[in-house]
Every structure is written in structure tokens, then in C-alpha cells.
Design an enzyme around this catalytic site. Structure first.
Site, short mmCIF file in Angstrom:
data_model
loop_
_atom_site.label_atom_id
_atom_site.label_comp_id
_atom_site.label_asym_id
_atom_site.label_seq_id
_atom_site.Cartn_x
_atom_site.Cartn_y
_atom_site.Cartn_z
N ARG A 192 7.02 -7.22 16.32
CA ARG A 192 5.67 -7.47 15.82
C ARG A 192 5.69 -8.40 14.63
O ARG A 192 6.56 -8.30 13.75
CB ARG A 192 5.01 -6.15 15.42
CG ARG A 192 3.52 -6.27 15.11
CD ARG A 192 3.00 -5.01 14.49
NE ARG A 192 1.54 -4.92 14.52
CZ ARG A 192 0.82 -4.30 13.60
NH1 ARG A 192 1.41 -3.71 12.57
NH2 ARG A 192 -0.49 -4.24 13.69
N HIS A 216 -5.48 -4.94 18.17
CA HIS A 216 -6.75 -4.56 17.54
C HIS A 216 -7.90 -5.54 17.78
O HIS A 216 -8.75 -5.75 16.90
CB HIS A 216 -6.56 -4.38 16.03
CG HIS A 216 -5.52 -3.39 15.64
ND1 HIS A 216 -5.16 -2.34 16.45
CD2 HIS A 216 -4.76 -3.29 14.51
CE1 HIS A 216 -4.22 -1.63 15.82
NE2 HIS A 216 -3.96 -2.19 14.67
N ASP A 227 -4.39 3.77 16.62
CA ASP A 227 -4.07 3.19 15.32
C ASP A 227 -3.88 4.28 14.27
O ASP A 227 -3.96 4.01 13.07
CB ASP A 227 -5.12 2.17 14.88
CG ASP A 227 -4.66 1.33 13.69
OD1 ASP A 227 -3.45 1.07 13.57
OD2 ASP A 227 -5.51 0.95 12.86
N TYR A 283 0.84 -1.20 0.00
CA TYR A 283 0.00 0.00 0.00
C TYR A 283 0.88 1.25 0.00
O TYR A 283 2.07 1.19 0.34
CB TYR A 283 -0.94 0.01 1.21
CG TYR A 283 -0.25 0.02 2.56
CD1 TYR A 283 0.06 1.21 3.21
CD2 TYR A 283 0.09 -1.19 3.19
CE1 TYR A 283 0.70 1.20 4.44
CE2 TYR A 283 0.72 -1.20 4.42
CZ TYR A 283 1.02 0.00 5.04
OH TYR A 283 1.66 -0.01 6.26
#
Length: 301
Positions: free
Chosen positions: A125, A182, A248, A50
Site C-alpha cells: 500500500r 475508500h 475501515d 497520530y
């Protein structure tokens, strides 16, 4: 053949409002956020999935001033891969008010990891959501743990309902603190009884598992944002001393762009008890990320 041009993602809300009818505590931490750019100084990964909106530290600080947040945990986005220079710059400029969670693989040297640790990185992560690339294997995750565990780092997992089902047993058996991002990106429309949420709830009850009640906008649409509150409340009740909250920001790949003030107010609605909410915003992140609570280190901006 050159890579196809990507359409830039939309920018975050330009003028988020502050907390409505409640006071954000001193030392409140945004425990999940990202920065992108400036791209001319911190270029993105070739072949990325992206094209981020350019949202450097200065833009992030505009949002935190509006919301009254004074600490932050920046999470390395997939668009940067293992190039952490943008975050290293932000951590240095934060002068103790920021921490980092990185993307770690075998390409990073011992010296790289030591420098990240000195700068304020406290976790590694792993993306287990399909559109962000190949999911790491368990052997690769354990190799990372062997390297970062001795520094006191934890592991963070970005999962969705499908990948959580496949990874649940592995996460349950890890011998280190585990953070699930999340709320596992569940669909609020299926309700609290959905099997995926019950699996998440079981994981969160384990003493080494932490949960971020963040990204409510990924669970539902703008008109039904409050539908995420019961999920947030149930998770916070299950693990009050291991629950974190974050914006976020700038919401990469979200289906719609929320006002970050609405997300902050949603936390107050989901967790109305003051002591528990303050723990989520201040005490819990201070414990996990090692903020200096006695000095109340904050971002002077």
C-alpha cells in the site's frame, strides 16, 4: 527536543449492531481494517502523525462477531511504518482467515518480503494523502512492484481527490492489479457529477483496477451517511467483479465515529441485489486475496 505528546484518537463504537433484516453470507470478508497494539508489545513508529486508540486483534474480533464477518484483510497503518509485527502476529493467529496489505519500501529485505508472503500478505500500500506523510515517487513504487509483483501481489493506493487527479494516468498504466481505497475519500456533498468521481469511475472501468466501497463515514457526516450509497452503487455497478467492501475499523482519523453495523447496512442499501452483494463480500476478496473458497476458511475466534 522531545516530540510533542499526541492526543489519542477516539476508540471505535463499543457495541456495533449486526445486519438489520438481511443475512451476512458465510465467508464474508472485511477487506479493509487495521489493528493497533498492544503498544507494549507492538510499539508505534516514533514521530508518527497520530496516536492510535489501542485496538488489538481481540477487540477487532468482538466487532466481527457482532457483524457476522469471518474473514479479514488487515492493512498496515502509517503509525507502524514498515514494522509489520502486529499484523504478522494477527495473521498467524487467524489460521488462514486473514490476509495482509503492507507498507513496503527499500528498507525491507528479500527475506522480509518472503516471510510476509508466507504469512498471507498479498499487497503493498502507498499513502498519497498529505496528512499521513510524504507521498512516494513513481520510481519508488515501480521498485516495489518489481519486488512484489513476482509473488503475485497487487498495489493499493490511498488517495484523495487532489492526489488521484495527479496519479490517475500513472495508475491507469500500471501493469498489475491496482486497488483504490475508500472511494478516493471523495466528498459526497458534491454529488456523482463532480469531476473527481467521474475520474474515479473512469479508472474503475479499467480491467486491472479494483475499488473499495469502504469508509463512507469519511465522505459525509452521521446525519447524511446514506448520501454515500449512490457512490457505492455506481462503483459496484461499474466493476461488479472488482469491488470490495470493508469497515475501515477502528476508523483512524475519521471525523466522527460510526457504528460498524450502520456501515454494513449501508452496503445492503447500496447493493440490494443479493448475488452482487455476496460477490463483494465473499467471491471478490477470495479471488484477489487468495482465500480458500472450497474450505470456507473462517475465523473461529
Amino acid at each position: 527536543m522531545s516530540a510533542p505528546m499526541l492526543t489519542p484518537l477516539p476508540p471505535p463504537h463499543a457495541n456495533p449492531h449486526g445486519a438489520t433484516d438481511w443475512t451476512v453470507p458465510v465467508g464474508a470478508c472485511d477487506s479493509h481494517c487495521h489493528i493497533f497494539g498492544p503498544a507494549a508489545r507492538f510499539p508505534y513508529l516514533p514521530g508518527r502523525a497520530y496516536e492510535p486508540a489501542e485496538t488489538p486483534l481481540e477487540r477487532y474480533r468482538q466487532m466481527t462477531r457482532a457483524l457476522g464477518l469471518s474473514r479479514a484483510v488487515f492493512v498496515q497503518p502509517a503509525a507502524y511504518g514498515t514494522d509489520h509485527n502486529a499484523m504478522l502476529d494477527a495473521l498467524e493467529r487467524g489460521q488462514g482467515a486473514y490476509r495482509g496489505v503492507g507498507i513496503v519500501d527499500d528498507s525491507l529485505s528479500h527475506d522480509d518480503l518472503a516471510a510476509m508472503d508466507r504469512a498471507g500478505f498479498r499487497g503493498a500500500r502507498f499513502n498519497c494523502v498529505g496528512h499521513l506523510g510524504t507521498r512516494p515517487g513513481h520510481d519508488a513504487i515501480l521498485r516495489v512492484l518489481d519486488r512484489v509483483g513476482p509473488m503475485g501481489w497487487h498495489l493499493v493506493f490511498h488517495v484523495d481527490a487532489a492526489s488521484m487527479k495527479e496519479e490517475a494516468a500513472f495508475l491507469a498504466d500500471l501493469p498489475c492489479p491496482v486497488v483504490i481505497d475508500h472511494m478516493a475519500r471523495l466528498d459526497a456533498g458534491y454529488g456523482l457529477d463532480q469531476p473527481a468521481f467521474q475520474m474515479l469511475l473512469h479508472l474503475v472501468m479499467l480491467p486491472h483496477v479494483w475499488i473499495k466501497i469502504s469508509a463512507a463515514d469519511r465522505m459525509t457526516q452521521a446525519a447524511t451517511l446514506n448520501d454515500a450509497a449512490p457512490f457505492m452503487r455506481t462503483l459496484a455497478n461499474a466493476a461488479p467483479d472488482r469491488t470490495l467492501w470493508g469497515t475501515d475499523w477502528p476508523h483512524p482519523n475519521s471525523r466522527w465515529m460510526p457504528d460498524d453495523g450502520d456501515l454494513l447496512d449501508l452496503l445492503a442499501a447500496a447493493v440490494p441485489e443479493l448475488g452482487r452483494r455476496n460477490a463483494i463480500l465473499v467471491d471478490n476478496p477470495a479471488l484477489l486475496y487468495g482465500f480458500d473458497r472450497s474450505a470456507e476458511t473462517i475465523d473461529e475466534q
